[in-house]
Design a protein around this motif. Structure first.
Motif, PDB file in Angstrom:
ATOM      1  N   THR A  49      75.303  28.779   8.579  1.00 56.05           N
ATOM      2  CA  THR A  49      75.057  27.990   9.778  1.00 56.05           C
ATOM      3  C   THR A  49      74.466  28.881  10.863  1.00 56.05           C
ATOM      4  OG1 THR A  49      77.327  28.355  10.532  1.00 56.05           O
ATOM      5  CG2 THR A  49      76.880  26.313   9.314  1.00 56.05           C
ATOM      6  N   HIS A  50      73.744  28.234  11.774  1.00 52.23           N
ATOM      7  CA  HIS A  50      73.067  28.953  12.847  1.00 52.23           C
ATOM      8  C   HIS A  50      72.997  28.044  14.069  1.00 52.23           C
ATOM      9  CE1 HIS A  50      70.090  31.314  14.968  1.00 52.23           C
ATOM     10  NE2 HIS A  50      69.319  30.248  15.036  1.00 52.23           N
ATOM     11  N   GLN A  51      73.301  28.575  15.242  1.00 50.06           N
ATOM     12  CA  GLN A  51      73.193  27.817  16.493  1.00 50.06           C
ATOM     13  C   GLN A  51      71.815  28.059  17.100  1.00 50.06           C
ATOM     14  OE1 GLN A  51      75.337  25.772  18.016  1.00 50.06           O
ATOM     15  NE2 GLN A  51      77.067  26.057  16.669  1.00 50.06           N
ATOM     16  N   ASP A  52      71.099  26.971  17.419  1.00 52.20           N
ATOM     17  CA  ASP A  52      69.820  27.142  18.106  1.00 52.20           C
ATOM     18  C   ASP A  52      70.066  27.175  19.615  1.00 52.20           C
ATOM     19  OD1 ASP A  52      70.147  24.527  18.947  1.00 52.20           O
ATOM     20  OD2 ASP A  52      68.351  23.753  17.996  1.00 52.20           O
ATOM     21  N   GLY A  53      69.042  27.321  20.398  1.00 51.13           N
ATOM     22  CA  GLY A  53      69.174  27.412  21.842  1.00 51.13           C
ATOM     23  C   GLY A  53      69.636  26.130  22.509  1.00 51.13           C
ATOM     24  N   ARG A  54      69.620  25.011  21.771  1.00 54.51           N
ATOM     25  CA  ARG A  54      70.011  23.717  22.345  1.00 54.51           C
ATOM     26  C   ARG A  54      71.405  23.291  21.883  1.00 54.51           C
ATOM     27  NH1 ARG A  54      64.461  20.828  20.775  1.00 54.51           N
ATOM     28  NH2 ARG A  54      64.782  22.200  19.029  1.00 54.51           N
ATOM     29  N   GLN A  55      72.220  24.252  21.473  1.00 54.41           N
ATOM     30  CA  GLN A  55      73.591  23.988  21.035  1.00 54.41           C
ATOM     31  C   GLN A  55      73.678  23.102  19.800  1.00 54.41           C
ATOM     32  OE1 GLN A  55      76.110  25.730  22.373  1.00 54.41           O
ATOM     33  NE2 GLN A  55      74.526  26.718  23.563  1.00 54.41           N
ATOM     34  N   ARG A  56      72.624  23.072  19.008  1.00 54.96           N
ATOM     35  CA  ARG A  56      72.664  22.352  17.737  1.00 54.96           C
ATOM     36  C   ARG A  56      72.923  23.351  16.621  1.00 54.96           C
ATOM     37  NH1 ARG A  56      67.441  18.699  17.154  1.00 54.96           N
ATOM     38  NH2 ARG A  56      66.631  20.791  16.976  1.00 54.96           N
ATOM     39  N   THR A  57      73.617  22.893  15.607  1.00 52.48           N
ATOM     40  CA  THR A  57      73.893  23.734  14.448  1.00 52.48           C
ATOM     41  C   THR A  57      72.855  23.433  13.381  1.00 52.48           C
ATOM     42  OG1 THR A  57      76.250  23.648  14.949  1.00 52.48           O
ATOM     43  CG2 THR A  57      75.635  24.381  12.751  1.00 52.48           C
ATOM     44  N   GLY A  58      72.269  24.472  12.841  1.00 49.40           N
ATOM     45  CA  GLY A  58      71.292  24.337  11.771  1.00 49.40           C
ATOM     46  C   GLY A  58      71.641  25.268  10.634  1.00 49.40           C
ATOM     47  N   LEU A  59      70.693  25.471   9.745  1.00 47.81           N
ATOM     48  CA  LEU A  59      70.888  26.358   8.600  1.00 47.81           C
ATOM     49  C   LEU A  59      69.913  27.522   8.663  1.00 47.81           C
ATOM     50  CD1 LEU A  59      71.211  23.836   5.641  1.00 47.81           C
ATOM     51  CD2 LEU A  59      73.038  25.173   6.699  1.00 47.81           C
ATOM     52  N   ARG A  60      70.412  28.701   8.466  1.00 48.42           N
ATOM     53  CA  ARG A  60      69.555  29.879   8.316  1.00 48.42           C
ATOM     54  C   ARG A  60      69.438  30.128   6.818  1.00 48.42           C
ATOM     55  NH1 ARG A  60      70.582  34.392  12.248  1.00 48.42           N
ATOM     56  NH2 ARG A  60      69.046  33.203  13.397  1.00 48.42           N
ATOM     57  N   ILE A  61      68.215  30.018   6.329  1.00 48.04           N
ATOM     58  CA  ILE A  61      67.947  30.107   4.897  1.00 48.04           C
ATOM     59  C   ILE A  61      67.835  31.556   4.438  1.00 48.04           C
ATOM     60  CG2 ILE A  61      66.344  29.426   3.053  1.00 48.04           C
ATOM     61  CD1 ILE A  61      67.833  27.083   4.454  1.00 48.04           C
ATOM     62  N   GLY A  62      67.218  32.398   5.229  1.00 43.67           N
ATOM     63  CA  GLY A  62      66.958  33.782   4.848  1.00 43.67           C
ATOM     64  C   GLY A  62      65.557  33.903   4.287  1.00 43.67           C
ATOM     65  N   GLU A  63      64.897  35.002   4.605  1.00 48.30           N
ATOM     66  CA  GLU A  63      63.500  35.180   4.192  1.00 48.30           C
ATOM     67  C   GLU A  63      63.332  35.236   2.678  1.00 48.30           C
ATOM     68  OE1 GLU A  63      60.915  37.763   6.469  1.00 48.30           O
ATOM     69  OE2 GLU A  63      62.461  37.850   8.038  1.00 48.30           O
ATOM     70  N   ALA A  64      64.238  35.923   1.993  1.00 48.42           N
ATOM     71  CA  ALA A  64      64.118  36.015   0.526  1.00 48.42           C
ATOM     72  C   ALA A  64      64.275  34.640  -0.118  1.00 48.42           C
ATOM     73  CB  ALA A  64      65.158  36.979  -0.024  1.00 48.42           C
ATOM     74  N   ASN A  65      65.239  33.847   0.354  1.00 49.13           N
ATOM     75  CA  ASN A  65      65.425  32.495  -0.187  1.00 49.13           C
ATOM     76  C   ASN A  65      64.225  31.614   0.137  1.00 49.13           C
ATOM     77  OD1 ASN A  65      67.946  32.950  -1.331  1.00 49.13           O
ATOM     78  ND2 ASN A  65      69.048  32.303   0.501  1.00 49.13           N
ATOM     79  N   ALA A  66      63.682  31.736   1.344  1.00 51.78           N
ATOM     80  CA  ALA A  66      62.523  30.924   1.736  1.00 51.78           C
ATOM     81  C   ALA A  66      61.348  31.198   0.805  1.00 51.78           C
ATOM     82  CB  ALA A  66      62.144  31.194   3.189  1.00 51.78           C
ATOM     83  N   LYS A  67      61.089  32.457   0.527  1.00 54.67           N
ATOM     84  CA  LYS A  67      59.967  32.820  -0.348  1.00 54.67           C
ATOM     85  C   LYS A  67      60.185  32.357  -1.783  1.00 54.67           C
ATOM     86  CE  LYS A  67      58.572  36.831   2.324  1.00 54.67           C
ATOM     87  NZ  LYS A  67      58.569  38.299   2.409  1.00 54.67           N
TER      88      LYS A  67
END
Length: 134
Positions: A5-23
């Motif tokens: 999980t990852h918090q963005d600047g607008r207090q929303r929770t999102g997902l951090r995938i990671g660069e290796a997973n994205a590729k």
């Protein structure tokens, strides 16, 4: 794949995938992905930053689902989820159990959590000299 999980600047929770997973798991040709969240299917847009060092997914519906799964008492701690490819541009998101989250957290930090029991010393097989013939 393991995502967190990852918090963005607008207090929303999102997902951090990671660069290796994205590729490895995401095609640069797709502009959005389909996520299966329990019985809910949503389409999330991949922002241009996704391919420029910020492989994160933010969507209001995803944020609500993540916060519901995390529970109210967890605060802002990072939680780990399993994202499983289920077709071209489609994924199923599974929340791991608390035990798995604790294990993933310990594994990623490469340290032991405060207050945890020490790891017992490894027992070795007796050497030839320690064996006695009865």
């Amino acid at each position: 794949m393991l995502v967190k999980t990852h918090q963005d600047g607008r207090q929303r929770t999102g997902l951090r995938i990671g660069e290796a997973n994205a590729k490895r798991y995401f095609s640069k040709r797709i502009l959005s992905i389909e996520l299966q969240l329990d019985d809910l299917r949503i389409e999330c847009t991949l922002e241009p930053d996704f391919w420029q060092g910020r492989p994160e997914i933010h969507d209001g519906r995803l944020s609500q689902w993540l916060e519901f799964k995390a529970g109210r008492d967890t605060g802002r701690e990072t939680l780990f989820f399993t994202l499983i490819p289920s077709g071209p541009g489609a994924f199923v998101l599974h929340p791991p159990t608390k035990v798995q989250n604790d294990a993933f957290g310990a594994e990623i930090s490469k340290g032991r959590k405060a207050g945890s029991e020490p790891i017992p010393p490894r027992r070795q097989a007796p050497s030839v000299h320690q064996l006695s013939v009865a």
